[in-house]
Design a protein around this motif. Structure first.
Motif, short mmCIF file in Angstrom:
data_model
loop_
_atom_site.label_atom_id
_atom_site.label_comp_id
_atom_site.label_asym_id
_atom_site.label_seq_id
_atom_site.Cartn_x
_atom_site.Cartn_y
_atom_site.Cartn_z
N CYS A 126 0.86 -1.18 0.00
CA CYS A 126 0.00 0.00 0.00
C CYS A 126 0.90 1.23 0.00
N PHE A 127 0.84 2.01 -1.07
CA PHE A 127 1.70 3.17 -1.25
C PHE A 127 0.99 4.45 -0.81
N SER A 128 1.76 5.52 -0.71
CA SER A 128 1.17 6.83 -0.46
C SER A 128 0.40 7.29 -1.68
N SER A 129 -0.64 8.10 -1.44
CA SER A 129 -1.46 8.61 -2.53
C SER A 129 -1.91 10.03 -2.22
N GLY A 130 -2.73 10.58 -3.11
CA GLY A 130 -3.28 11.90 -2.87
C GLY A 130 -4.27 11.92 -1.72
N ARG A 204 2.21 -4.55 3.49
CA ARG A 204 3.34 -3.63 3.71
C ARG A 204 2.98 -2.23 3.23
N TYR A 205 3.17 -1.27 4.11
CA TYR A 205 2.99 0.13 3.77
C TYR A 205 4.31 0.73 3.30
N GLU A 206 4.26 1.50 2.22
CA GLU A 206 5.44 2.14 1.65
C GLU A 206 5.22 3.65 1.59
N THR A 207 6.29 4.41 1.76
CA THR A 207 6.17 5.87 1.78
C THR A 207 6.07 6.47 0.38
N GLY A 208 6.51 5.75 -0.63
CA GLY A 208 6.54 6.30 -1.99
C GLY A 208 5.17 6.75 -2.47
N PHE A 209 5.13 7.94 -3.09
CA PHE A 209 3.88 8.50 -3.61
C PHE A 209 3.73 8.07 -5.07
N VAL A 210 2.64 7.36 -5.40
CA VAL A 210 2.51 6.81 -6.75
C VAL A 210 1.28 7.30 -7.50
#
Length: 339
Positions: A126-130, A204-210
């Protein structure tokens, strides 16, 4: 060897948004053999193949595979169908109206390519989003552990937001029956996500904004009725009931209230086809609202309903006095246009 990543775009009658997504994606996947793009067209009135060919000057780019359903199977089922057409190790379901960050593909591929024990048991990234930015990278292995981080409603919303997620294709397909069963929840991917944790796999949570998210046009917003009726059914999944409803309850109350109040006044005063049993049902449904933030409106509607039951002769008088507040529910209140 299968490709590492499939980007699957389920779409229906959104030619402009679909072409915008492809314009964002294609420059990022140029010469990347480990990435595929597929479009699953849910029987759009104008076939996606024709739309894309016209947009790119007469030909569909070789990097894009288009699958067209013979009939519209609904948004939720079309999401599930995307996984059936994916031949990659990982699948990213990308909404046709969700803008892709300029470096999104690089971020996702770097994450998926990591070796070692850290990724061995991960079934979902799960990545970062708006909607929400993840402050740190972290693993979750139980339902309670994951839901404990959702104090802020936006954090749950980002977990629900499918475009921020990359799934293990194999592990999703192993639970495809569960996904199809919960299509009526409007969030089959959430049902599978919860099942991963039940089965001791890792989210897994990831900081990357996609990916970004924008508030959709009014005619393409979700129906409050459908969301409020659908999402709580996920509480049937063993282990999910209490933590899920704890986070859904406040929002569901608001979603239910608007159409209920609008329809309630109209039914009480103007619908002559409803029998007495309906008014008793309305009284029962109103009681929980009296204890919440909508208590004044609920009490007013409760009083109107009670008066109609006790003294039916008052109904014509109330109709005359309150005729100006009559609000019929529109079609957009009752259906969603995102199938």
């Amino acid at each position: 060897m299968p490709p590492l990543l499939t980007i699957a775009i389920p779409t229906f009658n959104r030619p402009g948004q679909l072409c915008a997504r492809l314009s964002e994606l294609l420059p990022q996947i140029a010469d990347r053999q480990e990435v595929k793009v597929i479009i699953v067209d849910n029987a759009s009135s104008q076939p996606s193949k024709d739309v894309i060919a016209a947009y790119f000057g007469g030909d569909v780019p070789a990097d894009i595979e288009i699958i067209r359903n013979t009939t519209n199977i609904g948004l939720a089922a079309n999401i599930c169908r995307c996984f059936e057409h994916s031949t990659s190790i990982w699948t990213w379901i990308l909404g046709d109206d969700d803008a892709v960050a300029p470096d999104a593909i690089g971020i996702v591929l770097e994450t998926l390519s990591r070796k070692g024990e850290e990724n061995d048991h991960v079934a979902l990234f799960c990545f970062s989003s708006g909607i929400d930015r993840n402050a740190e990278s972290e693993n979750f292995s139980t339902i309670e552990e994951l839901f404990s981080r959702f104090e802020d409603p936006l954090k749950f919303s980002n977990f629900l937001f499918i475009s921020s997620k990359v799934f293990s294709t194999r592990r999703f397909l192993e639970r495809a029956r569960l996904a199809y069963h919960y299509c009526y929840s409007l969030a089959p991917h959430l049902a599978v996500s919860i099942a991963f944790l039940q089965d001791k796999l890792t989210v897994r949570y990831e900081t990357g904004f996609v990916v970004d998210w924008k508030n959709p046009p009014e005619e393409q917003k979700w129906s409050c009725n459908l969301v409020a009726a659908g999402l709580p059914t996920l509480a049937e999944i063993p282990g999910a009931g209490e933590p899920l409803m704890r986070h859904l309850a406040p929002g569901l109350g608001l979603m239910l209230w608007k159409p209920f109040l609008r329809g309630g006044i109209d039914y009480v005063l103007f619908d002559d086809e409803r029998g007495t049993h309906y008014w008793h049902l309305m009284l029962v449904r109103l009681i929980p609202f009296v204890r919440r933030t909508r208590r004044i409106s609920a009490l007013i509607l409760l009083a109107l309903s009670g008066l109609v039951i006790i003294a039916p002769w008052t109904r014509p008088l109330l109709r005359m006095l309150l005729g100006g507040v009559r609000i019929r529910m529109s079609d957009s209140d009752l259906i969603n246009d995102r199938n």
